[in-house]
Scaffold this motif. Structure first.
Motif, PDB file in Angstrom:
ATOM      1  N   GLY A  92     -72.964  35.279  21.793  1.00 41.37           N
ATOM      2  CA  GLY A  92     -73.956  36.327  21.930  1.00 41.37           C
ATOM      3  C   GLY A  92     -73.519  37.526  22.744  1.00 41.37           C
ATOM      4  O   GLY A  92     -74.322  38.198  23.381  1.00 41.37           O
ATOM      5  N   ILE A  93     -72.211  37.825  22.733  1.00 39.56           N
ATOM      6  CA  ILE A  93     -71.705  38.979  23.476  1.00 39.56           C
ATOM      7  C   ILE A  93     -72.246  40.274  22.886  1.00 39.56           C
ATOM      8  O   ILE A  93     -72.687  41.181  23.602  1.00 39.56           O
ATOM      9  N   ALA A  94     -72.183  40.399  21.570  1.00 40.13           N
ATOM     10  CA  ALA A  94     -72.601  41.623  20.889  1.00 40.13           C
ATOM     11  C   ALA A  94     -72.702  41.315  19.407  1.00 40.13           C
ATOM     12  O   ALA A  94     -72.072  40.363  18.928  1.00 40.13           O
ATOM     13  N   PRO A  95     -73.460  42.121  18.645  1.00 42.97           N
ATOM     14  CA  PRO A  95     -73.448  41.928  17.193  1.00 42.97           C
ATOM     15  C   PRO A  95     -72.026  42.155  16.650  1.00 42.97           C
ATOM     16  O   PRO A  95     -71.237  42.899  17.248  1.00 42.97           O
ATOM     17  N   GLU A  96     -71.718  41.551  15.515  1.00 41.99           N
ATOM     18  CA  GLU A  96     -70.360  41.679  14.971  1.00 41.99           C
ATOM     19  C   GLU A  96     -69.938  43.135  14.785  1.00 41.99           C
ATOM     20  O   GLU A  96     -68.788  43.494  15.003  1.00 41.99           O
ATOM     21  N   ASN A  97     -70.878  43.968  14.347  1.00 36.42           N
ATOM     22  CA  ASN A  97     -70.517  45.361  14.080  1.00 36.42           C
ATOM     23  C   ASN A  97     -70.328  46.162  15.366  1.00 36.42           C
ATOM     24  O   ASN A  97     -69.931  47.320  15.320  1.00 36.42           O
ATOM     25  N   LYS A  98     -70.608  45.554  16.495  1.00 34.56           N
ATOM     26  CA  LYS A  98     -70.403  46.236  17.778  1.00 34.56           C
ATOM     27  C   LYS A  98     -69.291  45.579  18.585  1.00 34.56           C
ATOM     28  O   LYS A  98     -69.163  45.797  19.783  1.00 34.56           O
ATOM     29  N   LEU A  99     -68.537  44.725  17.944  1.00 33.88           N
ATOM     30  CA  LEU A  99     -67.451  44.033  18.640  1.00 33.88           C
ATOM     31  C   LEU A  99     -66.195  44.100  17.790  1.00 33.88           C
ATOM     32  O   LEU A  99     -66.167  43.605  16.667  1.00 33.88           O
ATOM     33  N   ARG A 100     -65.192  44.772  18.318  1.00 31.31           N
ATOM     34  CA  ARG A 100     -63.908  44.858  17.631  1.00 31.31           C
ATOM     35  C   ARG A 100     -62.921  43.946  18.350  1.00 31.31           C
ATOM     36  O   ARG A 100     -62.782  44.024  19.569  1.00 31.31           O
ATOM     37  N   VAL A 101     -62.262  43.088  17.606  1.00 30.81           N
ATOM     38  CA  VAL A 101     -61.265  42.208  18.209  1.00 30.81           C
ATOM     39  C   VAL A 101     -59.900  42.556  17.634  1.00 30.81           C
ATOM     40  O   VAL A 101     -59.735  42.639  16.409  1.00 30.81           O
ATOM     41  N   ASP A 141     -72.385  51.699  22.710  1.00 33.09           N
ATOM     42  CA  ASP A 141     -72.832  50.340  23.013  1.00 33.09           C
ATOM     43  C   ASP A 141     -71.967  49.333  22.240  1.00 33.09           C
ATOM     44  O   ASP A 141     -72.475  48.427  21.569  1.00 33.09           O
ATOM     45  N   ALA A 142     -70.659  49.517  22.314  1.00 29.83           N
ATOM     46  CA  ALA A 142     -69.742  48.687  21.517  1.00 29.83           C
ATOM     47  C   ALA A 142     -68.606  48.167  22.402  1.00 29.83           C
ATOM     48  O   ALA A 142     -68.202  48.814  23.365  1.00 29.83           O
ATOM     49  N   PHE A 143     -68.129  46.991  22.022  1.00 33.99           N
ATOM     50  CA  PHE A 143     -67.063  46.320  22.784  1.00 33.99           C
ATOM     51  C   PHE A 143     -65.765  46.284  21.986  1.00 33.99           C
ATOM     52  O   PHE A 143     -65.791  46.212  20.743  1.00 33.99           O
ATOM     53  N   THR A 144     -64.648  46.289  22.718  1.00 32.79           N
ATOM     54  CA  THR A 144     -63.347  45.995  22.105  1.00 32.79           C
ATOM     55  C   THR A 144     -62.680  44.914  22.943  1.00 32.79           C
ATOM     56  O   THR A 144     -62.707  44.966  24.174  1.00 32.79           O
ATOM     57  N   LEU A 145     -62.110  43.960  22.254  1.00 36.28           N
ATOM     58  CA  LEU A 145     -61.374  42.887  22.929  1.00 36.28           C
ATOM     59  C   LEU A 145     -59.963  42.810  22.347  1.00 36.28           C
ATOM     60  O   LEU A 145     -59.806  42.593  21.144  1.00 36.28           O
ATOM     61  N   TRP A 146     -58.971  43.036  23.189  1.00 36.10           N
ATOM     62  CA  TRP A 146     -57.582  42.759  22.808  1.00 36.10           C
ATOM     63  C   TRP A 146     -57.292  41.350  23.299  1.00 36.10           C
ATOM     64  O   TRP A 146     -57.522  41.043  24.471  1.00 36.10           O
ATOM     65  N   THR A 147     -56.786  40.518  22.435  1.00 39.21           N
ATOM     66  CA  THR A 147     -56.588  39.135  22.863  1.00 39.21           C
ATOM     67  C   THR A 147     -55.472  38.471  22.082  1.00 39.21           C
ATOM     68  O   THR A 147     -55.144  38.873  20.960  1.00 39.21           O
ATOM     69  N   THR A 148     -54.878  37.458  22.678  1.00 38.43           N
ATOM     70  CA  THR A 148     -53.781  36.709  22.074  1.00 38.43           C
ATOM     71  C   THR A 148     -54.370  35.666  21.138  1.00 38.43           C
ATOM     72  O   THR A 148     -54.513  34.508  21.499  1.00 38.43           O
TER      73      THR A 148
END
Lengths: 198, 792
Positions: free
Chosen positions: B241-250, B218-225
């Motif tokens: 509110g996309i996801a809690p910080e610990n579930k979102l890797r940028v 239940d975790a997200f990853t975002l590659w971004t410029t």
């Protein structure tokens, strides 16, 4: 449809849509991501590759149009793995790049100039790179890199074309003498800039 | 010098990162692809202002290759929040700024051409584009306002209900009564009306994003410029509110230039990461240049009326400024701070001005959002200050250099009337050096020689100051910032003695992998190649505030210094046990720990290894390992300053301006790598010259973007720019341990007034707008000729 492209000296085949650009084909089919899409309308030069030695905008060319030509991308410019062409090395030496995004196109445009002109004037260099937009450097250190590379190629006293890899035929060069020129350049770095700007 | 050498601060070391860029091995976001990836294409508003009556996606959704078509209604259904502006500004009357709702996909209204209506997600980009063309949107087109000066007109169309009169805030800084009093006693009052033209940042790498959702975790990853991946994660987590910080890797991998435009959290990356869960597959979007012109945040766009009060001898008594700043259709991430605390606080320039008052109205218009672009507020302040100072000198028939010198701040620290306390500088030194390098004294002869050739020659000065290294967290907090502006670093010494440095700064061309390694190499006495700089990944670096405002040297490197201090302190303890000496006798120099007064010593790598094997010291007293982190909060802004001189010639028959000489003398404090600093100065000047002569974003009266491609928006090319002559002066910055002030924005700040002061000097009129294109210059000359002929 099927295309056969000679890329960096190797014949490679792919099945592409007729509307697929050479740029997208290089990036997606052959995983050569050094050519970049900066504007998709042929104005910024980030997608520049060499087609039979001449700089071309790969975003304005369909892959099918390139069939049968010698394509050189930035990945094919170094004389051997782990080595750099004199021009590539000169870009590092003079800080001719910052973010690096326009750099492959800038180097290929400059490479084509040095292939045809051993002692380019500043104005000739400016004209050769005037189709490539760089947002980072202000161009001064790029021009310096090309001047520096030309000077080193002349000093190396080698026929042009042996110090710079032949378009479409990398990997067979350079001679030990060229390596010496590259190493000399690296060692010169500390003194090349001790006075700051020139 | 190459990477196998131990480096020193101040050496022009070749960049470690260059090899991958010149061989085509850079890893930019668009170079990456994820298994099962889909392609997103955004359907954008063709209207500057419209109500959306209905969106019919039925036909489009049935087209081949379409995975999903999502709209604002889907965002709302998933509870995704609005994009935010993270800097609160209060109006003069105490009310908070009026933040209009900014959904990532429009709910019921579009407010600029390029505003996001829907996203089409398909197997291929072409399939997504084809389907987007089949989406039917029923628009009720509304009147639009694009011009800054028209936004507050009584009959102007209103953008946001919460912002009557399209006014975001009506803010002031400084002492109005003291300023009025200064004007009442003035011998001269110099008025000036200025427009600071709107610019498109245009990094050559367009923005891009890949969102991915892992249903197992239940975790997200975002590659971004991004210039600041941690801030992106914080905003997407805490506000959107996309996801809690610990579930979102940028992850922000190699980034191809930013210039401010990649600080912000945009609709596209928000949608990509959210939609990845919706469609259960990775979603990739890459901007094309047209989209970049439409939707990257623009810069500048001010209209200003100002007055400068002088005594009879040319001493400045007071400065009064009224500015209207265009914010575009929505407030971008830091938009509100730019025309306020990054602008009005610099209105004292390099000058001792007893009283300053500045009033800023920020307005909404039907245009792309406006936010930080290289310099961000400080170019606007410097353009205003250096134009009005030059006009004042000309009005009083004084030499511009002499006028400036008369008004220079000469003792430090200096408290200005607009918050800033300048800590160090020597403005006379940079002026002297610039006048010398530009042969200022020889200008009249060169002007006469040019006149003989039929050319109009002019010279212009620009004595700029900027506030960089932002900034003390408590200070910016008191001014409305929603974040602290410290930086973090972690120095991990490996058992074999090489080092990884994790930094919250983010390089997108600045060369951190080299300059940061230079610092570590010189401090620890280990070769450059044994130092790796890790940045741009929220899973690796715990937190950081990113790179903008010329802060990576002054703040980011200071954090590394702090961590290195801790590493050295711990290593000394371990070395003391290994050498059986007392800790106080251990000295560390040139990569060796020695016992003072003896020849007994250990190499850094030997101590590093022993820190991990932990055989020779009591682990009850000293923990094994050698890894230290630090958070550094600056004690003040830093104040780079200097003098740029532009000399140019105008061809009166064509209106073409040619810059024949450009001298930049800058005081950046201590310089780590002069080669990289020179590159930063060159690039900044190029963008400043671009603003002055070439670049301008233009919307027509209906809010249609006229300058939407590189064919219409003139980017500086090699032939537009001269060789620059660069000089440095140095006053050490007392506010950080390395004495660094920052160099990234100086050129963009200093160059526009230098160019326009030169051009107005050449043309003999102060009324020269930016960009001063050949057509405009030619028209000015034609008008002058017509007046001259009529007088004959």
């Amino acid at each position: 449809m099927k295309v056969a492209l000679r890329i960096n000296g190797t014949l490679r085949e792919a099945e592409v849509e007729p509307r697929k650009t050479l740029l997208d084909t290089l990036r997606e089919n052959f995983h050569l991501t050094g050519a970049h899409a900066g504007c998709e309308h042929g104005v910024c030069g980030a997608c520049t590759v060499l087609v039979d030695g001449a700089p071309m905008r790969s975003c304005l060319m369909f892959a099918v149009q390139a069939d049968g030509y010698e394509i050189t991308t930035i990945e094919g410019l170094a004389p051997a793995p782990g080595e750099l062409s004199v021009l590539q090395d000169a870009f590092c030496e003079t800080h001719g790049l910052q973010c690096g995004f326009c750099t492959p196109g800038m180097i290929l445009s400059s490479h084509a100039l040095l292939e045809r002109e051993g002692s380019p004037s500043r104005q000739e260099i400016v004209e050769a790179i005037s189709g490539n937009i760089c947002r980072c450097t202000g161009y001064g250190q790029i021009i310096e890199a090309v001047e520096f590379a030309a000077e080193r190629l002349r000093k190396a006293n080698a026929p042009r074309g042996s110090a710079l890899p032949h378009v479409g035929a990398p990997g067979t060069e350079p001679s030990a003498q060229d390596d010496a020129a590259i190493e000399h350049g690296i060692l010169e770095a500390a003194t090349a800039h001790d006075g700051g700007p020139k | 010098m190459n990477a196998s050498t131990i480096s020193t601060i101040g050496a022009p070391v070749r960049r470690k990162e260059d090899h991958r860029f010149i061989t085509g091995k850079g890893r930019y976001t668009d170079d990456m692809n994820r298994p099962g990836q889909t392609q997103a294409y955004f359907l954008r508003s063709p209207h500057a202002h419209a109500r959306i009556r209905a969106i019919d996606t039925t036909a489009a959704a049935a087209m081949p290759g379409v995975v999903a078509i999502l709209t604002g209604a889907d965002l709302a259904a998933d509870g995704v929040g609005d994009l935010i502006c993270g800097w609160m500004i209060h109006s003069v009357d105490g009310t908070p700024m009026r933040m209009g709702s900014h959904p990532a996909l429009a709910k019921d209204t579009v407010r600029y051409v390029g505003d996001h209506v829907a996203v089409v997600i398909a197997e291929t980009l072409n399939a997504a584009k084809d389907a987007a063309a089949a989406v039917e949107v029923d628009y009720d087109v509304l009147p639009a306002v694009a011009e800054t000066g028209r936004a507050q007109a009584p009959d102007a169309p209103q953008l946001h209900e919460v912002a009557p009169g399209n006014t975001v805030f009506s803010w002031e800084l400084g002492d109005k009564a003291a300023t009025d009093a200064a004007f009442s006693g003035a011998a001269h009052v110099i008025p000036l009306d200025l427009v600071n033209n709107r610019l498109a940042p245009n990094p050559i790498e367009p923005r891009a994003a890949i969102g991915e959702y892992d249903s197992g975790d239940d975790a997200f990853t975002l590659w971004t410029t991004s210039q600041n991946p941690h801030l992106a994660r914080l905003v997407l987590s805490a506000f959107v509110g996309i996801a809690p910080e610990n579930k979102l890797r940028v992850i922000a991998p190699d980034v191809g230039g930013g210039f401010g435009s990649k600080i912000f959290i945009y609709a596209e990356e928000t949608v990509c990461v959210w939609a990845a869960k919706r469609v259960g597959r990775p979603v990739k979007w890459t901007s094309d240049r047209s989209e970049a012109f439409l939707s990257d945040a623009h810069g500048r766009d001010h209209i200003t009326h100002a007055e400068l009060a002088l005594d009879a001898h040319g001493k400045i008594l007071g400065f009064r400024v009224k500015t209207t700043a265009n914010m575009g259709a929505y407030l971008s991430t830091f938009a509100s701070s730019i025309p306020t605390y990054l602008y009005a606080t610099l209105l004292s320039g390099q000058y001792d001005i007893p009283a300053i008052h500045c009033h800023v109205d920020a307005v909404y218009t039907n245009t792309a959002p406006v936010d930080a672009y290289r310099g961000a507020g400080r170019p606007e302040a410097t353009f205003l200050v250096e134009r009005i100072v030059e006009i004042a000198a000309r009005t009083l028939k004084m030499d511009g250099a002499a006028f400036r010198r008369r008004n220079f701040i000469t003792s430090f620290p200096h408290q200005t009337p607009v918050i800033m306390a300048y800590d160090a500088g020597d403005y006379g030194a940079s002026l002297d050096k610039a006048l010398m390098l530009s042969d200022y004294a020889g200008f009249p002869a060169r002007k006469a020689e040019a006149a003989a050739r039929g050319k109009l020659r002019g010279i212009g000065l620009s004595n700029y100051i900027e506030a960089c290294g932002i900034a003390p967290s408590a200070a910016v907090g008191s001014l409305g910032a929603g974040v602290g502006l410290w930086e973090s670093a972690e120095v991990r010494v490996n058992p074999t003695g090489n080092v990884e440095v994790l930094t919250g700064s983010h390089s997108h061309g600045q060369g951190h992998e080299t300059t940061f390694a230079q610092l570590v190499s010189s401090r620890l006495g280990i070769p450059m190649e044994q130092v790796s700089i890790v940045h741009g990944d929220t899973d690796k670096v715990q937190f950081g505030m990113g790179t903008y405002g010329s802060r990576s040297g002054a703040v980011g490197m200071s954090a590394i210094v702090k961590a290195l201090d801790k590493v050295e302190a711990k290593a000394k303890k371990i070395a003391a046990y290994m050498l059986e000496a007392s800790e106080g006798d251990i000295e560390f120099k040139d990569g060796r720990f020695t016992v003072a007064g003896t020849d007994r010593g250990l190499a850094f790598a030997e101590v590093a290894l022993n820190a991990y094997v932990a055989h020779k010291f009591p682990t009850s007293e000293i923990e094994p390992g050698l890894k230290e982190g630090a958070f550094y909060d600056p004690t003040n802004f830093t104040f780079p300053a200097g003098c740029h001189v532009c000399e140019l010639e105008v061809d009166p028959d064509t209106g073409v301006t040619e810059i024949v000489n450009f001298v930049a003398v800058d005081d950046f404090g201590v310089v780590i790598n002069p080669m990289i600093v020179e590159g930063q100065v060159h690039g900044g000047i190029a963008q400043g010259v671009g603003q002055a002569l070439l670049e301008g974003v233009h919307y027509d009266g209906d809010g249609q973007l006229v300058t939407g491609s590189f064919m219409d928006y003139t980017m500086p090319r090699a032939g537009n720019l001269p060789s620059f002559r660069i000089g440095l002066t140095e006053t050490r910055c007392p506010s950080n341990p390395l004495g660094i002030k920052g160099c990234g924005e100086a050129g963009a700040i200093a160059a526009p007034p230098a160019v326009i002061n030169a051009l107005t000097s050449a043309l003999g009129t102060e009324d020269v707008p930016m960009p001063a294109t050949p057509a405009k210059v030619w028209q000015i000359i034609q008008a002058q000729r017509a007046v001259a002929q009529a007088a004959e």
